[in-house]
Scaffold this active site. Structure first.
Site, short mmCIF file in Angstrom:
data_model
loop_
_atom_site.label_atom_id
_atom_site.label_comp_id
_atom_site.label_asym_id
_atom_site.label_seq_id
_atom_site.Cartn_x
_atom_site.Cartn_y
_atom_site.Cartn_z
CG ASN A 95 -4.04 0.80 -12.50
OD1 ASN A 95 -3.93 0.54 -11.13
ND2 ASN A 95 -3.83 -0.08 -13.33
CG HIS A 123 1.01 0.10 -15.64
ND1 HIS A 123 0.88 -1.25 -15.39
CD2 HIS A 123 1.89 0.04 -16.98
CE1 HIS A 123 1.62 -2.04 -16.16
NE2 HIS A 123 2.11 -1.24 -17.13
N GLY A 164 0.68 -1.37 -0.06
CA GLY A 164 -0.08 -0.03 0.00
C GLY A 164 0.96 1.16 -0.07
#
Length: 194
Positions: free
Chosen positions: A108, A110, A14
C-alpha cells in the site's frame, strides 16, 4: 526477463496505478500490471487502464457484505494470475481473511511518514502539527490500518503558506516515484528500496 504479475486495486482516478503502469513499460522493470480492479465501476482509473490495454474488473461494494465483496475481488485477482497486489487509492478496509491470503505480497502507499498520521486528512494534520515535512510511505499490508513493515519513505518539505492541497500535490509527485521503486525491489527480493 520473467516479470512478476501485479494486480492494482483502485477506487478513484488511479494516478498511482498509472505511475506503476508506466514504470512497468521500462525494459528492465521486474513487474507487469495484469489487472486493475475497483470497488467503484465509475472509477476514472479504469478508463485509463482499459485504454492502455490492461484488463479491468469492477464490482461495487454497495449492498454487499464486506467479506463477500473481498472474496469476489480476491477471485478476480487470482484469476488474472497476479502474484502480488498493489493498493493504489483503494478506499476500503480489507478483511483479515483477504489480507492473510496475500500476506507478504500486498503493498500500500500512504500519504504520510508512517507511523505518523494513519487514516485520512494526513496533509492537514501534518501542517496543523507544525511538522517540517509531510511525505509518503510504501508498506506491506497487515490487518492493522496503515501498519505493516515499511518498504520506503520520501519526506516532502512543508513550506510557509502550504495548504493541504498544495502539500498533497508535491507529495503525489513523490508517491509516483517511490511506489514503482519499492514494488520493483519487493518483487525481486531486494531490500534496499529507499
Amino acid at each position: 526477463m520473467i516479470r512478476e504479475k501485479v494486480a492494482v486495486l483502485i477506487s478513484g482516478s488511479g494516478t498511482n496505478m498509472a505511475a506503476l503502469l508506466y514504470a512497468s513499460r521500462a525494459e528492465d522493470c521486474p513487474f507487469e500490471i495484469v489487472l486493475v480492479a475497483s470497488n467503484d465501476p465509475a472509477a476514472k482509473g479504469l478508463v485509463l487502464a482499459e485504454a492502455e490495454g490492461v484488463p479491468t474488473f469492477a464490482l461495487s461494494h454497495k449492498g454487499m457484505a464486506r467479506a463477500e465483496h473481498d472474496k469476489a475481488m480476491d477471485a478476480a485477482i487470482r484469476e488474472s494470475g497476479a502474484q502480488w497486489v498493489a493498493l493504489a487509492g483503494y478506499m476500503r478496509i480489507l478483511t483479515p481473511e483477504f489480507v492473510a491470503g496475500w500476506e507478504g505480497r500486498m503493498v500500500n502507499i500512504h500519504p504520510s511518514l508512517l507511523p505518523r498520521y494513519t487514516g485520512l486528512h494526513t496533509h492537514e494534520r501534518a501542517i496543523e502539527a507544525g511538522d517540517s515535512h509531510g511525505g509518503v510511505t510504501v508498506h506491506l499490508v497487515t490487518a492493522e490500518l496503515d501498519d505493516g513493515p515499511i518498504l520506503g519513505q520520501t519526506p516532502v518539505a512543508i513550506i510557509p503558506g502550504d495548504t493541504p492541497e498544495t502539500l498533497a500535490a508535491r507529495v503525489l509527485i513523490a508517491e509516483h516515484q517511490l511506489y514503482s521503486r519499492c514494488l520493483a525491489h519487493l518483487v525481486t527480493g531486494d531490500k534496499s528500496a529507499q
